[in-house]
Design a protein around this motif. Structure first.
Motif, mmCIF file in Angstrom:
data_model
loop_
_atom_site.group_PDB
_atom_site.id
_atom_site.type_symbol
_atom_site.label_atom_id
_atom_site.label_comp_id
_atom_site.label_asym_id
_atom_site.label_seq_id
_atom_site.Cartn_x
_atom_site.Cartn_y
_atom_site.Cartn_z
ATOM 1 N N PRO A 1 79.090 -22.924 -58.085
ATOM 2 C CA PRO A 1 79.052 -23.391 -56.696
ATOM 3 C C PRO A 1 78.311 -24.722 -56.578
ATOM 4 N N ALA A 2 78.801 -25.596 -55.702
ATOM 5 C CA ALA A 2 78.174 -26.896 -55.518
ATOM 6 C C ALA A 2 76.732 -26.756 -55.056
ATOM 7 N N ALA A 3 76.468 -25.790 -54.180
ATOM 8 C CA ALA A 3 75.107 -25.602 -53.679
ATOM 9 C C ALA A 3 74.152 -25.220 -54.809
ATOM 10 N N ALA A 4 74.618 -24.374 -55.738
ATOM 11 C CA ALA A 4 73.770 -23.968 -56.863
ATOM 12 C C ALA A 4 73.492 -25.142 -57.789
ATOM 13 N N LEU A 5 74.506 -25.964 -58.050
ATOM 14 C CA LEU A 5 74.305 -27.134 -58.902
ATOM 15 C C LEU A 5 73.352 -28.122 -58.232
ATOM 16 N N ALA A 6 73.538 -28.359 -56.930
ATOM 17 C CA ALA A 6 72.671 -29.297 -56.210
ATOM 18 C C ALA A 6 71.227 -28.816 -56.227
ATOM 19 N N ALA A 7 71.008 -27.518 -56.013
ATOM 20 C CA ALA A 7 69.644 -26.984 -56.017
ATOM 21 C C ALA A 7 69.009 -27.121 -57.397
ATOM 22 N N THR A 8 69.790 -26.923 -58.442
ATOM 23 C CA THR A 8 69.267 -27.051 -59.805
ATOM 24 C C THR A 8 68.909 -28.505 -60.110
ATOM 25 N N LEU A 9 69.746 -29.434 -59.667
ATOM 26 C CA LEU A 9 69.448 -30.849 -59.845
ATOM 27 C C LEU A 9 68.226 -31.260 -59.018
ATOM 28 N N ASP A 10 68.122 -30.719 -57.803
ATOM 29 C CA ASP A 10 66.952 -31.009 -56.964
ATOM 30 C C ASP A 10 65.660 -30.622 -57.679
ATOM 31 N N ALA A 11 65.712 -29.522 -58.427
ATOM 32 C CA ALA A 11 64.511 -28.996 -59.068
ATOM 33 C C ALA A 11 64.019 -29.856 -60.227
ATOM 34 N N VAL A 12 64.896 -30.736 -60.767
ATOM 35 C CA VAL A 12 64.492 -31.555 -61.916
ATOM 36 C C VAL A 12 64.545 -33.052 -61.641
ATOM 37 N N ARG A 13 65.234 -33.450 -60.586
ATOM 38 C CA ARG A 13 65.483 -34.880 -60.350
ATOM 39 C C ARG A 13 64.200 -35.693 -60.237
ATOM 40 N N PHE A 14 63.146 -35.124 -59.650
ATOM 41 C CA PHE A 14 61.916 -35.874 -59.428
ATOM 42 C C PHE A 14 61.267 -36.318 -60.733
ATOM 43 N N ALA A 15 61.531 -35.603 -61.845
ATOM 44 C CA ALA A 15 60.894 -35.914 -63.120
ATOM 45 C C ALA A 15 61.688 -36.916 -63.952
ATOM 46 N N ALA A 16 62.847 -37.351 -63.463
ATOM 47 C CA ALA A 16 63.667 -38.303 -64.213
ATOM 48 C C ALA A 16 63.127 -39.713 -64.048
ATOM 49 N N PRO A 17 63.202 -40.541 -65.091
ATOM 50 C CA PRO A 17 62.759 -41.930 -64.955
ATOM 51 C C PRO A 17 63.592 -42.659 -63.907
ATOM 52 N N SER A 18 62.973 -43.594 -63.218
ATOM 53 C CA SER A 18 63.690 -44.353 -62.184
ATOM 54 C C SER A 18 64.384 -45.582 -62.748
ATOM 55 N N ALA A 19 64.014 -45.999 -63.949
ATOM 56 C CA ALA A 19 64.614 -47.190 -64.557
ATOM 57 C C ALA A 19 64.977 -46.879 -65.999
ATOM 58 N N SER A 20 65.893 -47.662 -66.537
ATOM 59 C CA SER A 20 66.399 -47.411 -67.887
ATOM 60 C C SER A 20 65.729 -48.258 -68.953
ATOM 61 N N ASP A 21 64.664 -48.985 -68.593
ATOM 62 C CA ASP A 21 64.039 -49.875 -69.570
ATOM 63 C C ASP A 21 62.875 -49.220 -70.297
ATOM 64 N N ALA B 1 82.804 -38.679 -72.327
ATOM 65 C CA ALA B 1 82.962 -38.808 -70.877
ATOM 66 C C ALA B 1 82.473 -37.546 -70.177
ATOM 67 N N VAL B 2 82.001 -37.745 -68.952
ATOM 68 C CA VAL B 2 81.630 -36.620 -68.081
ATOM 69 C C VAL B 2 82.401 -36.789 -66.777
ATOM 70 N N ARG B 3 82.885 -35.665 -66.267
ATOM 71 C CA ARG B 3 83.719 -35.706 -65.066
ATOM 72 C C ARG B 3 83.360 -34.519 -64.184
ATOM 73 N N ALA B 4 83.170 -34.765 -62.896
ATOM 74 C CA ALA B 4 82.878 -33.704 -61.938
ATOM 75 C C ALA B 4 83.948 -33.719 -60.857
ATOM 76 N N GLU B 5 84.594 -32.579 -60.656
ATOM 77 C CA GLU B 5 85.588 -32.438 -59.586
ATOM 78 C C GLU B 5 84.970 -31.583 -58.489
ATOM 79 N N THR B 6 84.844 -32.177 -57.285
ATOM 80 C CA THR B 6 84.216 -31.500 -56.152
ATOM 81 C C THR B 6 85.141 -31.568 -54.945
ATOM 82 N N GLU B 7 84.715 -30.949 -53.857
ATOM 83 C CA GLU B 7 85.494 -31.024 -52.620
ATOM 84 C C GLU B 7 85.577 -32.454 -52.099
ATOM 85 N N ASP B 8 84.597 -33.282 -52.446
ATOM 86 C CA ASP B 8 84.577 -34.665 -51.972
ATOM 87 C C ASP B 8 85.355 -35.620 -52.868
ATOM 88 N N GLY B 9 85.835 -35.124 -54.005
ATOM 89 C CA GLY B 9 86.598 -35.991 -54.897
ATOM 90 C C GLY B 9 86.133 -35.836 -56.330
#
Length: 347
Positions: free
Chosen positions: A120-140, A208-216
């Motif tokens: 479910p999209a809601a479950a994936l979004a909640a899981t990403l929410d739980a880790v997103r804050f710890a991701a680096p903001s820049a790639s350098d 490649a990574v591909r996500a198919e959702t209701e939004d496209g």
């Protein structure tokens, strides 16, 4: 009266089939010669034999055939049984088509070394929410801006770290194809995280990574990064060092409390110091108290602490405090599938 051979020719049933339906009580001959055992059928039984032959060809169970023969004098009842059997056949065909499509997809996944994850999209979004804050903001930096993803047959695991903190979250998912480990770029993560309705299908390969959702559809290339073995960094829960806190109340206290400024490698930041009082509650500690009793306190970057509390999704959190040089760990009560750690700031 008609002999069994004549009834067989007239109905399309074999002689052995007529004997079977006699034994099953579906079509019992009108007469059976006691000396020879020869079966004879009444003229109106030919109609029943023809019905049996037709129902047999469309796969109706013997018990249902017997009921249809019994209802032969009531055509509407027979038609009702025919309609019900047709619906069963249609449902069975639809199930078979879905299963064949799934098998074709599985063969495609194995042939192309692709892993398909559906949840479910809601479950994936909640899981990403739980880790997103710890991701680096820049790639350098030493860790690219992205989120590590891996899976087993039933679980999607997401991990993010910028070396100063680490967050792990799991989600139940339907996984088809081989196990895979990929580093997902942050723009891809954020676009998928914005979708909260319906189902998400992730197709993942090394290229490649591909996500198919209701939004496209969202597509990207995974980042090349050898993600460390994060499981070695995870603290082992010690219940004697765990304290349950109200997330919202602690966040308000941290945001309102005075903080101490620090600087490291040219980067200025503020710190918060947490300690456990004699009653077993977490409290904010002034720097003078910290210096006097550093062994029972831990200092972390204030910004990181606020973001970790926000990622806790409200309610309660379990904090593990193990002194000033061990990471500060956050867990959901009774749920080890989501947790994060903050590296301490040395005094």
């Amino acid at each position: 009266m008609r002999g069994i051979g004549e009834v067989a020719r007239a109905s399309g049933l074999s002689i052995s089939a007529l004997r079977f339906y006699d034994g099953a009580g579906v079509l019992v001959p009108a007469e059976v010669d006691p000396a020879t055992g020869y079966r004879r059928y009444a003229d109106d039984q030919v109609r029943a034999a023809r019905l049996i032959a037709g129902l047999r060809r469309v796969g109706m169970p013997v018990a249902e055939i017997a009921r249809a023969v019994h209802d032969l004098g009531d055509p509407e009842a027979v038609r009702h049984r025919l309609d019900r059997h047709r619906r069963r056949l249609e449902d069975g065909l639809a199930d078979a088509q879905r299963e064949l499509l799934r098998i074709h997809a599985l063969l495609d996944l194995e042939e192309n070394l692709m892993t398909r994850i559906t949840l479910p999209a809601a479950a994936l979004a909640a899981t990403l929410d739980a880790v997103r804050f710890a991701a680096p903001s820049a790639s350098d930096g030493p860790v690219p801006a992205g989120v590590h993803a891996e899976c087993d047959p039933k679980t999607l695991t997401l991990v993010a770290t910028d070396r100063y903190r680490l967050a792990v979250a799991e989600a139940a998912a339907a996984v088809e194809g081989p196990p895979i480990r990929l580093f997902l770029p942050l723009p891809f993560v954020d676009e998928v995280r914005a979708v909260r309705a319906g189902q998400v299908t992730l197709d993942l390969t090394a290229e490649a990574v591909r996500a198919e959702t209701e939004d496209g559809v969202v597509e990207a290339e995974p980042l090349t990064f050898d993600f460390p073995d994060f499981r070695r960094l995870l603290p082992v829960g010690d219940r004697n060092k765990q304290v349950t806190v109200d997330t919202a109340a602690l966040r308000v206290a941290v945001a309102a409390a005075p903080s101490t400024k620090r600087e490291h490698e040219g980067t200025a930041y503020e710190i918060s110091v947490l300690g456990v009082d004699p009653a077993g509650s977490v409290r904010l500690v002034a720097e003078s108290e910290w210096a006097a009793d550093a062994a029972s306190h831990v200092a972390v970057r204030r910004e990181f602490l606020l973001e970790a509390l926000d990622a806790g999704a409200g309610g309660q959190l379990v904090l593990e405090l193990d002194g000033p040089i061990k990471p500060l760990a956050f867990r959901l009560p009774g749920d080890d599938s989501r947790f994060s750690i903050l590296m301490p700031v040395r005094h």
